[in-house]
Design an enzyme around this catalytic site. Structure first.
Site, mmCIF file in Angstrom:
data_model
loop_
_atom_site.group_PDB
_atom_site.id
_atom_site.type_symbol
_atom_site.label_atom_id
_atom_site.label_comp_id
_atom_site.label_asym_id
_atom_site.label_seq_id
_atom_site.Cartn_x
_atom_site.Cartn_y
_atom_site.Cartn_z
ATOM 1 N N VAL A 102 1.018 2.954 7.824
ATOM 2 C CA VAL A 102 2.434 3.196 8.573
ATOM 3 C C VAL A 102 3.396 3.711 7.206
ATOM 4 O O VAL A 102 3.574 2.751 6.282
ATOM 5 C CB VAL A 102 2.844 1.806 8.959
ATOM 6 C CG1 VAL A 102 4.036 1.929 9.737
ATOM 7 C CG2 VAL A 102 1.712 1.345 10.090
ATOM 8 N N HIS B 76 6.619 -1.326 3.398
ATOM 9 C CA HIS B 76 6.281 -2.610 3.740
ATOM 10 C C HIS B 76 5.693 -3.438 2.866
ATOM 11 O O HIS B 76 4.699 -3.265 2.314
ATOM 12 C CB HIS B 76 5.530 -2.673 5.513
ATOM 13 C CG HIS B 76 4.299 -2.185 5.162
ATOM 14 N ND1 HIS B 76 4.470 -0.561 5.556
ATOM 15 C CD2 HIS B 76 3.208 -2.342 5.473
ATOM 16 C CE1 HIS B 76 3.056 -0.295 5.463
ATOM 17 N NE2 HIS B 76 2.056 -1.245 5.552
ATOM 18 N N ASN C 292 1.009 -1.231 -0.086
ATOM 19 C CA ASN C 292 -0.052 0.121 -0.046
ATOM 20 C C ASN C 292 0.924 1.174 -0.025
ATOM 21 O O ASN C 292 1.704 1.396 0.626
ATOM 22 C CB ASN C 292 -0.975 0.108 1.065
ATOM 23 C CG ASN C 292 -1.930 -1.064 1.198
ATOM 24 O OD1 ASN C 292 -2.564 -1.416 0.230
ATOM 25 N ND2 ASN C 292 -2.332 -1.613 2.335
HETATM 26 P P1 AMP Z 1 -0.648 -0.437 5.761
HETATM 27 O O1 AMP Z 1 -2.351 -0.049 6.241
HETATM 28 O O2 AMP Z 1 -0.455 -0.891 4.273
HETATM 29 O O3 AMP Z 1 0.173 0.703 6.155
HETATM 30 O O4 AMP Z 1 -0.381 -1.698 6.669
HETATM 31 C C1 AMP Z 1 0.242 -1.386 8.140
HETATM 32 C C2 AMP Z 1 -0.253 -2.880 8.891
HETATM 33 O O5 AMP Z 1 0.445 -2.586 9.990
HETATM 34 C C3 AMP Z 1 -1.551 -3.088 9.271
HETATM 35 O O6 AMP Z 1 -2.131 -4.349 8.371
HETATM 36 C C4 AMP Z 1 -1.563 -3.144 10.635
HETATM 37 O O7 AMP Z 1 -2.469 -4.226 11.174
HETATM 38 C C5 AMP Z 1 -0.236 -3.608 11.133
HETATM 39 N N1 AMP Z 1 0.303 -3.015 12.099
HETATM 40 C C6 AMP Z 1 0.082 -1.937 13.025
HETATM 41 N N2 AMP Z 1 0.695 -1.848 14.192
HETATM 42 C C7 AMP Z 1 1.328 -3.134 14.105
HETATM 43 C C8 AMP Z 1 2.349 -3.737 15.217
HETATM 44 N N3 AMP Z 1 2.586 -3.120 16.325
HETATM 45 N N4 AMP Z 1 2.807 -5.028 14.855
HETATM 46 C C9 AMP Z 1 2.273 -5.615 13.668
HETATM 47 N N5 AMP Z 1 1.709 -5.031 12.749
HETATM 48 C C10 AMP Z 1 0.971 -3.952 12.906
#
Ligand code: AMP
Length: 117
Positions: A95, A99, A86
């Site tokens: 985030v 990733h 994303n």
């Molecule tokens: P995105 O929406 O593509 O930025 O994905 C961010 C991802 O990070 C989401 O799927 C969240 O569930 C995941 N996420 C957020 N905080 C954490 C955390 N502390 N540990 C593991 N995954 C996380």
């Protein structure tokens, strides 16, 4: 390490994660809110905001080659999996540390944007 970056803090061990794979360049860990039976995130240890953040070719290639290692570790290489990166607001990037989502472990809809739920 970027200030106030959640994934930089996970890489530094300041926030706990369930590790799937780690080496000197990348970390793979379980998504805290899995959308599939297998939902693993892979991040480079160097901070880049997103996939369009001028990541050096070699670094980006290394990141993407980690997908196969994670697929093996999670046992989904043969059954199949989906990779999603994303990027920015329209794609709901929450985030801002690049990733790779590795999703699998069950059949998915053809072409469904699996993370847009
Ligand atoms: P995105 O929406 O593509 O930025 O994905 C961010 C991802 O990070 C989401 O799927 C969240 O569930 C995941 N996420 C957020 N905080 C954490 C955390 N502390 N540990 C593991 N995954 C996380």
């Amino acid at each position: 390490m970027a200030e106030d970056c959640l994934f930089c803090k996970i890489i530094a061990g300041e926030i706990p994660s369930t590790k799937v794979y780690e080496d000197d360049r990348v970390l793979a860990f379980e998504d805290v809110s899995p959308m599939m039976p297998v939902h693993t995130l892979i991040v480079p240890k160097t901070h880049y905001d997103n996939i369009a953040d001028n990541i050096p070719d070699e670094e980006l290639g290394y990141l993407m080659n980690t997908v196969g290692k994670v697929a093996d570790l999670k046992g989904i290489r043969e059954s199949g999996f989906r990779v999603i990166v994303n990027t920015n607001d329209d794609a709901c990037q929450s985030v801002h540390h690049v990733h790779v989502h590795v999703l699998g472990g069950a059949p998915m809809n053809d072409g469904s944007p699996a993370l847009n739920q």
